[in-house]
Every structure is written in C-alpha cells, then in structure tokens.
Design a protein around this motif. Structure first.
Motif, PDB file in Angstrom:
ATOM      1  N   TYR A  10      54.506  72.782 110.259  1.00 25.08           N
ATOM      2  CA  TYR A  10      53.942  71.516 109.822  1.00 25.08           C
ATOM      3  C   TYR A  10      53.540  71.560 108.354  1.00 25.08           C
ATOM      4  CZ  TYR A  10      53.958  68.370 113.796  1.00 25.08           C
ATOM      5  OH  TYR A  10      54.365  67.498 114.773  1.00 25.08           O
ATOM      6  N   PHE A  11      53.073  72.711 107.897  1.00 23.65           N
ATOM      7  CA  PHE A  11      52.756  72.859 106.479  1.00 23.65           C
ATOM      8  C   PHE A  11      54.003  72.651 105.626  1.00 23.65           C
ATOM      9  CE2 PHE A  11      52.332  76.023 102.895  1.00 23.65           C
ATOM     10  CZ  PHE A  11      51.554  75.199 102.088  1.00 23.65           C
ATOM     11  N   GLY A  43      55.023  64.725 103.021  1.00 20.37           N
ATOM     12  CA  GLY A  43      53.789  63.963 103.146  1.00 20.37           C
ATOM     13  C   GLY A  43      53.493  63.654 104.596  1.00 20.37           C
ATOM     14  N   ASP A  44      53.358  62.377 104.944  1.00 21.14           N
ATOM     15  CA  ASP A  44      53.091  61.983 106.322  1.00 21.14           C
ATOM     16  C   ASP A  44      54.260  62.377 107.224  1.00 21.14           C
ATOM     17  OD1 ASP A  44      50.895  60.810 105.174  1.00 21.14           O
ATOM     18  OD2 ASP A  44      51.552  58.741 105.482  1.00 21.14           O
ATOM     19  N   VAL A  45      53.949  62.982 108.369  1.00 23.82           N
ATOM     20  CA  VAL A  45      54.960  63.329 109.377  1.00 23.82           C
ATOM     21  C   VAL A  45      54.342  63.144 110.756  1.00 23.82           C
ATOM     22  CG1 VAL A  45      56.247  64.971 107.955  1.00 23.82           C
ATOM     23  CG2 VAL A  45      54.304  65.779 109.300  1.00 23.82           C
ATOM     24  N   GLN A  46      55.175  62.957 111.756  1.00 32.11           N
ATOM     25  CA  GLN A  46      54.670  62.757 113.107  1.00 32.11           C
ATOM     26  C   GLN A  46      54.055  64.045 113.655  1.00 32.11           C
ATOM     27  OE1 GLN A  46      58.610  61.150 113.922  1.00 32.11           O
ATOM     28  NE2 GLN A  46      57.652  59.663 115.289  1.00 32.11           N
ATOM     29  N   TRP A  47      52.817  63.963 114.091  1.00 27.62           N
ATOM     30  CA  TRP A  47      52.139  65.108 114.695  1.00 27.62           C
ATOM     31  C   TRP A  47      52.434  65.093 116.190  1.00 27.62           C
ATOM     32  CZ3 TRP A  47      50.124  69.652 113.844  1.00 27.62           C
ATOM     33  CH2 TRP A  47      49.281  70.237 114.798  1.00 27.62           C
ATOM     34  N   ILE A  48      53.119  66.122 116.660  1.00 26.33           N
ATOM     35  CA  ILE A  48      53.570  66.199 118.052  1.00 26.33           C
ATOM     36  C   ILE A  48      52.995  67.462 118.680  1.00 26.33           C
ATOM     37  CG2 ILE A  48      55.567  66.239 119.592  1.00 26.33           C
ATOM     38  CD1 ILE A  48      55.470  63.754 117.913  1.00 26.33           C
ATOM     39  N   THR A  49      52.311  67.326 119.806  1.00 31.29           N
ATOM     40  CA  THR A  49      51.718  68.498 120.468  1.00 31.29           C
ATOM     41  C   THR A  49      52.270  68.712 121.866  1.00 31.29           C
ATOM     42  OG1 THR A  49      49.880  67.143 121.297  1.00 31.29           O
ATOM     43  CG2 THR A  49      49.563  68.281 119.182  1.00 31.29           C
ATOM     44  N   GLY A  72      57.597  56.509 117.144  1.00 31.79           N
ATOM     45  CA  GLY A  72      56.293  56.226 116.594  1.00 31.79           C
ATOM     46  C   GLY A  72      56.245  56.401 115.086  1.00 31.79           C
ATOM     47  N   PRO A  73      55.178  55.926 114.459  1.00 32.07           N
ATOM     48  CA  PRO A  73      55.041  56.046 112.999  1.00 32.07           C
ATOM     49  C   PRO A  73      54.664  57.469 112.591  1.00 32.07           C
ATOM     50  CG  PRO A  73      53.071  55.067 113.938  1.00 32.07           C
ATOM     51  CD  PRO A  73      54.050  55.205 115.073  1.00 32.07           C
ATOM     52  N   ARG A  74      54.799  57.763 111.325  1.00 32.73           N
ATOM     53  CA  ARG A  74      54.368  59.047 110.797  1.00 32.73           C
ATOM     54  C   ARG A  74      52.838  59.127 110.810  1.00 32.73           C
ATOM     55  NH1 ARG A  74      57.391  58.436 105.206  1.00 32.73           N
ATOM     56  NH2 ARG A  74      56.595  60.518 104.677  1.00 32.73           N
ATOM     57  N   VAL A  98      45.472  64.067 108.317  1.00 37.97           N
ATOM     58  CA  VAL A  98      45.215  64.331 109.733  1.00 37.97           C
ATOM     59  C   VAL A  98      46.059  65.508 110.208  1.00 37.97           C
ATOM     60  CG1 VAL A  98      45.402  63.385 112.076  1.00 37.97           C
ATOM     61  CG2 VAL A  98      44.560  61.944 110.196  1.00 37.97           C
ATOM     62  N   VAL A  99      47.311  65.535 109.805  1.00 36.19           N
ATOM     63  CA  VAL A  99      48.190  66.646 110.180  1.00 36.19           C
ATOM     64  C   VAL A  99      47.623  67.962 109.669  1.00 36.19           C
ATOM     65  CG1 VAL A  99      50.495  67.646 109.945  1.00 36.19           C
ATOM     66  CG2 VAL A  99      50.235  65.180 110.263  1.00 36.19           C
ATOM     67  N   MET A 100      47.189  67.987 108.424  1.00 28.51           N
ATOM     68  CA  MET A 100      46.671  69.235 107.855  1.00 28.51           C
ATOM     69  C   MET A 100      45.365  69.661 108.508  1.00 28.51           C
ATOM     70  SD  MET A 100      48.933  70.425 105.930  1.00 28.51           S
ATOM     71  CE  MET A 100      47.980  71.768 105.226  1.00 28.51           C
ATOM     72  N   ASP A 101      44.555  68.719 108.955  1.00 31.69           N
ATOM     73  CA  ASP A 101      43.356  69.097 109.708  1.00 31.69           C
ATOM     74  C   ASP A 101      43.743  69.783 111.017  1.00 31.69           C
ATOM     75  OD1 ASP A 101      41.685  68.104 107.753  1.00 31.69           O
ATOM     76  OD2 ASP A 101      41.308  66.195 108.768  1.00 31.69           O
ATOM     77  N   ASN A 102      44.783  69.294 111.647  1.00 32.50           N
ATOM     78  CA  ASN A 102      45.285  69.930 112.869  1.00 32.50           C
ATOM     79  C   ASN A 102      45.897  71.296 112.574  1.00 32.50           C
ATOM     80  OD1 ASN A 102      44.633  67.903 114.825  1.00 32.50           O
ATOM     81  ND2 ASN A 102      46.317  66.657 114.060  1.00 32.50           N
TER      82      ASN A 102
END
Length: 565
Positions: free
Chosen positions: A137-138, A145-151, A164-166, A171-175
């Motif tokens: 993800y990094f 920049g913005d990317v879809q966060w998938i878990t 879905g949107p990016r 938020v991604v970097m916090d995760n």
C-alpha cells in the motif's frame, strides 16, 4: 550463516479478473480449509512468496532496485532521461502488481481466522501478511495518492467494493501504520535473510519518515487538494524517531567499510545489516555489476551529485579552502584520471566512482573487464567486487553473487537525524550517535547543529536540514531509487527540470580532454550523452502516476489523477 534461497521460487495460481485487486487470487478448494491454514508449512509457502517483491540486485538477468532506477538528479540514464510516465497508459504493473500481493496478504489473514494453531503462531503469520500489505500500500500511495483500501478477499459480486471510489491516501497511510505496528510486535525470528520484527521497525522508520515529511511539505495545488498538515507530520515523525531509537538500542553497529555494504559475497556477518537479500554462485545470481560495466553504455553520476560531496575539511565547494579544480588530467596510460580530485573529497566518493573517466573515444576497463563508457564520464564502481569475483563473472549477465542490503543501520541513522531535525528537537548528542558516525566513516569532521550556510542550498530549508539531506544523498548515492522519492516527499520534484537545473544533465570536467568525441559546454563540463534530445520539463502532474485507463473504464467511480488526460 547458511544462505536461504526463497526468492523467486513460488508461483500461486487461481482466479483472474479484469479488476486488479481481484487478479491472480491464491484461492482454490484445497487451500480454503481449516486444515490447510493449521499447517505451518503451508503458511510458510504462502508468506515466502512475499520475498519475491524485494528485488534487491535483481533475479537473474532482470534488473533490481539498485543503480537502475535513475530518474533523479544523481544519474543520467543511458537509455531514457525523461519521466517514468509522459502520457496516460492503458495498463501498468505499478498499479496491478501491488493489488495482487495485497489480495494474497488478505487471503492469509482471513485463512488464519480458521486456523487451530496457537495464538502466538497465528499472530506471527498475520504479522508477516500485514507487514507486506503495508509495504504494497505504501508503494501504491506514493505513486498514485488515493487508492482503494481493501482488507478482505474481494468477491467479484461485491460491486460496492469492486467499483468503489478510491480511499483518501491519509486514511490508507493510517491503516498502513496500524499494520506496521502490529508486525513489529508479533513477528518472531532473528534471521537477517527473513522478515523479522527488526526489519518491520526499519520499514516503519522509512515509511513514517516519508509520510511525516510528505505531509509537512506538500501543497494543495500539486497534491490533489491535500495541503500541508503539521499535526499529522509531527505524529509520523515522532513514530519514525521511536522506531529508529528502538533499532539503535538493538546492538547493530556500522560496518567499517562503506563499500562492503554493497559488494560483499556475504553480508551474514555484517554488523550493520537488518535485512538483506542473499545470492550464491551458480545457485542464485544477478546482473547488477555487469550493468555498471555495460559496453553499450552505463548511467553516470551527474555534476550536480558530484558537487554535493563535501571536501575533507567538512566544507562544500563554495566555501572550502582546499583545491576545487575538478578537471581530469591525462595519466601515464593516456586515460583521464580524477584520482587527485577524489583524494580531497568525502571518502565515499572515491569508492562510488571509478578513478578514471570513461566516455566515447576513451573507454575504460575496470580491473580487466571489457572497456565501457558512461553517459557523464563518471563510472559507478561501488557495487563491483574486483577481488572475489572473476572477470568473467563480473562481465556477464546473471553471473554476480554479491548480497544486496535492503534495510541497514546507515539508513536508520539518517532517518533518525532527519526526523528529529524536522521536529526541531535534534541535539548535538543525537547527531553524535547517528549522522556523525557516518561522517567519521567518510573521513569528514562532525556535523554540528549550527552548520555554516552553503550557497548551493536551493531547497528553502535550514542549514541543518540541508546538511542532513546532503549526508543522506551521499550515503545512499545511486541506491534503490531513494533520491527520486526523497524529492517527492520534500516537494522538490521541480529540481528534476533540466532547463531550470542544468547541472543534472552535466557530467565530468573535460576541459583538458584532447579532441573529444563528446559534447562539452562552455565551462568544459561534459553534456550527458542521451540528453540533448530529451529535455526533462517539470509539471506538477508528475507528483502522481496516471491511473491506467483500463481501471477508469471498469470503474466509473474512480477519477484520474490531477492534470493527466
């Protein structure tokens, strides 16, 4: 220590999809069982696949991350000097490959929920998966920049996720930080060829320094509406300091040989290594050295980079009292030598470059290999091992077997000092236990918290931060595409504009060269070959890569990055 060869050995098959985060899913009826996830051999096989993503010096004839990634002000590429992307592309592995690995990580994490293994064992494997999810993800965030966060392992029928949107990059970097923190507390083992908690700390230090400085220096115009955020920057810089301090207390120490970090046939006993990629003769080899002596041409250091090295009195070119004449002189063999020039500079420079210039009409043979030339006259020597590898092995594709550093103490020292300087808390004691150890190895005086001004400072930062950035540049010269991403996070990508910063396309001082077959400017400096017809013009859009058009077509909720059409 026995070398473990688990890189580039495992390929998993499964479903495919036109959506990148559905591609190559490691799923089938056999693996989707509790029994499968309760077998540590199966888990090892799944997690070992992640090692393929740490390319090091490369696998076989394929290039690695070192030396080849030349889009910076440090080198002039012998193939192309322009931006990675000059137009929008239909597809790109820079986008798709990370999502494949993210899906693999999520697959492991979900599978562990059904495992009957002990909690600590499961936590170790989840830590490995989350470490590598964070890494992927990094890569995506700093490129796009913005990317879809998938878990989860996404079901193709789940259209809210698939289309879905990016997700906001912050938020991604916090995760990502959450994943890294988990990995640093759960991964077991101490083998430096494998993922460890220390390696997770080193990765955390790198990523949090990037995020902290990126958020401090970004502006809304160039960063998709994201303005500077000092509160966020301070949070991540403190996380970086914490990770570095933990590693600095672990008993690692500097290797006395700077070059030994890059050209050793074994890094097993190197006290500086935290994580490295092993190679072995006739078993698993690379081609990095061969590319530095490529008879078709090699990527040479720029005048801009050369001038960044201090003189042995600790002063830059503008203020030193030492001899600043950098012109090559003809030696007894009729070659143009810079040995006298290197003798008064930072000792890292003399092991990074060849002592003789190499250019069209005056090729150079390093310790017996076929004669080669450089785009700027400066040949890159720091990766070569002229004593332990044969001429044939050095001069052939897929025959080199020097180990590759991936995370090591020098970088931890650099990260620590920079983070503390950006926070405004750096003390002389901090410098003495970090940067000044690198200075000493380079034969330079100690850095102080109040260094003198350098007229070359073109970054709009304090003298102290400028000097720390200089040390980082010289310590990591030509390494791992570091410089490019440093310019991104410092918001200084405009320094790669060749019209505004012409020294990034210049090379060695050739004023004494007789009848040159190369282009030389009015001051006697070589104009980098392959640059005259490839001017590099900065545009703000280059802070992000373009989203592949295939993804935009598939997902109407996904928007293109700014200024890409």
């Amino acid at each position: 220590m026995k070398k473990l060869f688990i890189y580039a050995t495992i390929v998993l098959t499964g479903l495919t999809s036109c959506n990148d985060f559905l591609d190559k899913a490691p799923l089938d009826a056999f693996t989707n069982t509790s029994a499968y996830w309760s077998n540590t051999s199966n888990l090892d096989n799944q997690c070992n696949t992640f090692y393929n993503n740490y390319s090091g010096y490369g696998n076989g004839s394929g290039g690695g991350w070192f030396y080849f990634k030349t889009l910076s002000d440090d080198q002039v590429d012998y193939q192309s000097t322009v931006w990675t992307y000059t137009s929008v592309v239909a597809t790109s592995t820079n986008w798709s490959a990370p999502f494949t690995e993210i899906r693999r990580a999520n697959y492991i994490i979900e599978g562990l929920q059904t495992s009957t293994l002990d909690d600590a064992v499961k936590a170790n494997y989840e830590g490995l998966a989350r470490l590598n999810r964070a890494w992927q993800y990094f890569q995506l965030v700093r490129m796009y920049g913005d990317v879809q966060w998938i878990t989860t392992v996404v079901d193709p029928a789940d259209k809210d996720v698939v289309y879905g949107p990016r997700t906001d990059r912050d938020v991604v970097m916090d995760n990502v930080l959450e994943d890294l923190n988990y990995a640093t507390t759960t991964i077991t083992g101490t083998n430096k060829q494998r993922f460890t908690a220390d390696m997770a700390l080193a990765m955390k230090a790198d990523i949090t320094l990037y995020e902290g400085t990126y958020c401090k220096y970004r502006n809304a115009n160039d960063n998709a509406g994201k303005a500077a955020d000092n509160t966020r920057a301070e949070k991540y810089l403190r996380e970086c300091v914490s990770a570095c301090e933990a590693l600095m207390a672990k008993g690692y120490s500097l290797n006395p040989s700077y070059q030994g970090n890059y050209n050793s046939v074994s890094l097993a006993s190197n006290p500086e290594m935290i994580f490295y990629k092993p190679y072995s003769q006739n078993t698993f080899m690379h081609s990095t050295i061969d590319y530095t002596i490529n008879t078709s041409g090699t990527s040479g250091m720029t005048k801009n980079a050369f001038d960044s090295y201090l003189f042995l009195d600790g002063k830059p070119k503008a203020t030193t009292t030492m001899d600043t004449d950098d012109a090559a002189v003809k030696d007894a063999n009729g070659k143009y030598s810079i040995e006298n020039v290197l003798a008064v500079r930072d000792k890292r420079l003399a092991v990074t470059l060849d002592p003789v210039l190499c250019f069209k009409g005056s090729a150079y043979s390093r310790a017996g290999v076929a004669a080669f030339t450089s785009t700027t006259g400066y040949g890159i020597a720091k990766y070569d091992n002229t004593t332990e590898l044969s001429v044939s092995d050095r001069n052939s594709i897929n025959k080199q077997y020097t180990d590759c550093p991936l995370y090591w103490l020098s970088v931890v020292y650099l990260n620590f000092a920079e983070a503390k300087a950006e926070l405004g808390t750096l003390t002389q004691a901090d410098l003495d236990k970090s940067i000044n150890r690198l200075q000493a190895r380079a034969g330079l005086p100690d850095m102080t918290t109040q260094p003198e001004a350098d007229p070359a400072n073109n970054m709009g930062v304090s003298n102290l931060i400028w000097e720390i950035r200089r040390c980082r540049r010289c310590e990591l010269m030509c390494d791992n595409w570091t410089r490019y991403w440093d310019l991104i996070r410092w918001h200084k990508l405009d320094l790669l504009d060749s019209s505004k910063n012409p020294t990034i396309y210049l090379g060695a001082n050739m004023k004494n060269v007789e009848n040159p077959e190369i282009d030389i400017n009015a001051d006697g400096y070589m104009i980098g070959s392959n640059t005259l017809n490839q001017p590099r013009t900065y545009e703000a859009k280059h802070y992000f890569y373009p989203i592949p058009t295939t993804q935009l077509t598939l997902n109407p909720n996904m928007q293109q990055n700014p200024n890409w059409k």
